[in-house]
Scaffold this active site. Structure first.
Site, PDB file in Angstrom:
ATOM      1  CG  ASP A  92       1.930  -3.914   6.450  1.00  0.00           C
ATOM      2  OD1 ASP A  92       2.791  -4.006   7.411  1.00  0.00           O
ATOM      3  OD2 ASP A  92       1.909  -3.236   5.526  1.00  0.00           O
ATOM      4  CB  SER A  93       2.257  -4.228  11.487  1.00  0.00           C
ATOM      5  OG  SER A  93       2.696  -3.143  11.051  1.00  0.00           O
ATOM      6  N   GLY A  94      -0.245  -2.975   9.552  1.00  0.00           N
ATOM      7  CA  GLY A  94      -1.210  -2.081   9.745  1.00  0.00           C
ATOM      8  C   GLY A  94      -0.712  -0.607  10.204  1.00  0.00           C
ATOM      9  N   GLY A  95       0.785  -0.713  10.177  1.00  0.00           N
ATOM     10  CA  GLY A  95       1.457   0.500  10.732  1.00  0.00           C
ATOM     11  C   GLY A  95       1.131   1.670   9.667  1.00  0.00           C
ATOM     12  CG  PHE A  96       1.394   2.385   4.745  1.00  0.00           C
ATOM     13  CD1 PHE A  96       2.344   3.319   4.193  1.00  0.00           C
ATOM     14  CD2 PHE A  96       0.309   2.185   4.054  1.00  0.00           C
ATOM     15  CE1 PHE A  96       2.329   3.968   3.330  1.00  0.00           C
ATOM     16  CE2 PHE A  96      -0.088   3.053   2.867  1.00  0.00           C
ATOM     17  CZ  PHE A  96       1.089   4.055   2.439  1.00  0.00           C
ATOM     18  CG  ASP A 146       6.289  -0.076  10.789  1.00  0.00           C
ATOM     19  OD1 ASP A 146       5.034  -0.280  10.810  1.00  0.00           O
ATOM     20  OD2 ASP A 146       7.046   0.070   9.577  1.00  0.00           O
ATOM     21  CD  GLN A 194       9.832   2.649   8.722  1.00  0.00           C
ATOM     22  OE1 GLN A 194      10.058   3.519   7.988  1.00  0.00           O
ATOM     23  NE2 GLN A 194       8.617   1.886   8.543  1.00  0.00           N
ATOM     24  N   GLY A 222       9.174   2.259   4.753  1.00  0.00           N
ATOM     25  CA  GLY A 222       9.144   3.772   4.400  1.00  0.00           C
ATOM     26  C   GLY A 222       9.878   4.269   3.339  1.00  0.00           C
ATOM     27  CG  ASP A 272       3.815  -5.213  -0.536  1.00  0.00           C
ATOM     28  OD1 ASP A 272       4.886  -5.079   0.148  1.00  0.00           O
ATOM     29  OD2 ASP A 272       2.585  -4.852  -0.427  1.00  0.00           O
ATOM     30  CB  CYS A 310       2.536 -11.342 -21.644  1.00  0.00           C
ATOM     31  SG  CYS A 310       1.758 -11.673 -20.169  1.00  0.00           S
ATOM     32  CB  CYS A 315      -1.316 -11.997 -22.856  1.00  0.00           C
ATOM     33  SG  CYS A 315      -1.167 -10.634 -22.202  1.00  0.00           S
ATOM     34  CG  HIS A 341      -1.199  -8.468 -18.415  1.00  0.00           C
ATOM     35  ND1 HIS A 341      -0.498  -9.125 -19.312  1.00  0.00           N
ATOM     36  CD2 HIS A 341      -0.588  -6.912 -18.430  1.00  0.00           C
ATOM     37  CE1 HIS A 341       0.351  -8.245 -19.756  1.00  0.00           C
ATOM     38  NE2 HIS A 341       0.408  -7.101 -19.254  1.00  0.00           N
TER      39      HIS A 341
END
Lengths: 381, 381
Positions: A92-96, A146, A194, A222, A272, A310, A315, A341
């Site tokens: 991820d670009s780090g925008g968030f 972004d 976006q 977003g 993700d 599971c 499990c 898990h």
């Protein structure tokens, strides 16, 4: 471009079963990608991820730039070698992250000046510098830088951020082309759609991005940032209608089991989220019947596994009583078992969804799955 | 008694290579036993221990009695089933723990009244109650409840504690016989030789214990608790001369790599210590050339594994630079990798010593090993 391929093998309604080929191997879609923010999926070992069938994982440009530094990672052979993961990686670009630093950052057309959350040191991210960071890290898929805004932003703010993200996409693409050299593993730049919860902004962004280049795949950003679930699903349908069907779509930062199922039904291929590991460290476990909090006293003598259906390595081996004991006693193994898990739960959920798409039963499967999950007889939080 | 066997396969000087058979499998000796105080070897998974060749591990009666409770563990099938470990287990009696609660405990001939370190609640351990706890846990080897004193205690205090430990041994043996039933996995009660650093007390204790019964094996307690290393080695030689040669000797709570090598040379077969996991969680790694502290800046760009001669799953996959990054970033995987490496280091060290005994080279091997370890060109703490 030939290092990357995407094939839709089967589709039912909007749901698609596909295969995304990258320089570090192929990913069967739909797929959940575990998040390894700081070059490790928290509390897990790469062997755990391999064993559960995880294929593609995430790293984060913001966090890795600050610690240990993207140049160091490059000098040590890139992110794959550094963290011992030979499968596909997306950064991820780090925008968030930088836009989350409310009060610690200044946005301009050039980029974002911000103070590190670690030591307050001053940094500047521009589309060009972020491309340099993501090239240093060397992931298979790199996300554009972004402009990310809160989920309930009004049309004006959402429009401005979307326009800026479009302009920054062009700068990212130019920098990416300049940085791409033959002697390193090819990287695919994903643009990010976006536009907040405003359908016409999303539609416009998706169209213009598509016109800007022949992208290997698309990010949908977003969402899951404060808007309502119906808004998220509605926007997914809008974007799905605009993006080319023969390219993978990655819904960023989503999410919870029910969100993944709803996303698959709306044409999403990749997901993700930090939820499975973060919740796992807090003692929450996904089950087919909703979430449970393992610390509750009722599990003290419970001989059942976390989820009776599971087949994860936690499990198969341990009771709720044992995992509860580990949490009550602050034992590190507890963090690992619940993280393992929960990630397995989402990886397997997407494998099951894929099987249902291929079998032509995705509509009934997802209806039954959601009904049972939402009934939540186990809910104990 | 036939569920337990011990065979000395080869001996050189006082060092012995043997095989200790228990109801849950055999242990090649000399061997290091990892400590799983609260039914988990901290930061590790049972699979990690299996993979490195660990065979016998420890649990602790004091800690498990308080949390989650030995009766709960019994109801859930015993400690092996509870913690998912199908190999041999030894439980310590809690003597060391309750006597460490200075100011929170009252010693009488009957036993020790103490307050829990967790919640201050009042408990009483007697030889009989500790046998009940260890029977509830169901380990293969259970240690007697003994009176543990500081390493530098004078002759009078050491003598009193040793006498009390002998009297308590008889009560433990009677309770153990009463509690042993045919329908459960057989357990072997190990007596513990006490006597501080006073040779004649140790000699006397070893002789009288030997006369008290036909023990499966023997614990050597009250060492590595503050006395000097020469004192410890001298006492080991005294005890070695008194104990029957055809039974395994377990040196309790020891220790560091050099202590294990010195112990092997003095006839010790089994060791345990929290050092490898505790030090691992603090960032210290054993290497053939001494200890290193992975957090130091010098390792920031170091592409070597923790120990270049180690074949553990951390060293086969990760650089010092990566492990340092994990520690600097407070990532849980770092705790696991260093714990794994350190336990592997001691398990392997004992395997190598065993090979040297069988090859007849233990004297030269241990001299070279100690010389190199003590040179410590890597020492960086």
């Amino acid at each position: 471009m030939s290092a990357f391929e995407f094939q839709v093998e089967q589709s039912r309604g909007r749901a698609r079963a596909g295969r995304f080929v990258t320089p570090h191997g192929a990913v069967d879609t739909p797929a959940f990608m575990a998040v390894g923010t700081l070059a490790t999926v928290k509390a897990l070992d790469p062997e755990d991820l391999h064993a559960m069938g995880a294929r593609m994982i995430l790293g984060n440009a913001y966090h890795l730039h600050l610690r240990p530094g993207d140049e160091l990672i490059r000098a040590l052979g890139g992110l794959h070698a550094f963290m011992g993961w030979d499968g596909p990686i997306l950064t991820d670009s780090g925008g968030f992250q930088v836009f989350s630093l409310e009060g610690l950052r200044t946005v301009s057309e050039d980029g974002v000046e911000f103070r590190s959350h670690l030591d307050g040191s001053l940094h500047t991210f521009t589309p060009e510098s972020v491309m340099q960071i993501e090239h240093n890290l060397g992931a298979d898929v790199i996300m554009q830088f972004d402009h990310v805004i809160p989920g309930q932003s009004d049309e004006s703010a959402a429009g401005d951020a979307s326009e800026r993200s479009l302009r920054w996409l062009e700068r990212c693409a130019a920098a990416h082309a300049r940085l791409s050299t033959d002697d390193r593993s090819p990287q695919a730049l994903f643009p990010i759609v976006q536009g907040g919860i405003h359908a016409h902004l999303r539609r416009d962004a998706a169209r213009r991005i598509t016109q800007l280049g022949d992208w290997v795949g698309f990010g949908i950003g977003g969402l899951s940032v404060g808007e309502s679930k119906p808004d998220m699903y509605r926007i997914l349908e809008v974007v799905d209608g605009e993006l080319p069907e023969d390219r993978p779509r990655y819904l960023m930062g989503v999410g919870f089991p029910e969100d993944l199922v709803e996303g698959v039904l709306r044409g999403v291929d990749l997901f993700d989220c930090v939820a499975p590991t973060r919740m796992g460290r807090n003692g929450a476990a996904f089950t087919r019947d909703g979430r449970l909090n393992i610390k509750r006293a009722e599990f003290r003598t419970d001989r059942r596994p976390l989820d009776e259906e599971c087949d994860c390595s936690a499990c198969r081996r341990f009771t709720r009583a044992y995992v509860r004991h580990l949490f009550v006693s602050d034992e590190i193994l507890g963090l690992r078992l619940l993280s393992l898990h929960n990630v397995h739960f989402l990886v397997r959920l997407m494998r099951d969804a894929r099987d249902a798409i291929r079998a032509g039963t995705i509509v009934a499967w997802s209806r039954d799955w959601l009904a049972r999950y939402h009934t939540r007889p186990v809910t104990t939080e």
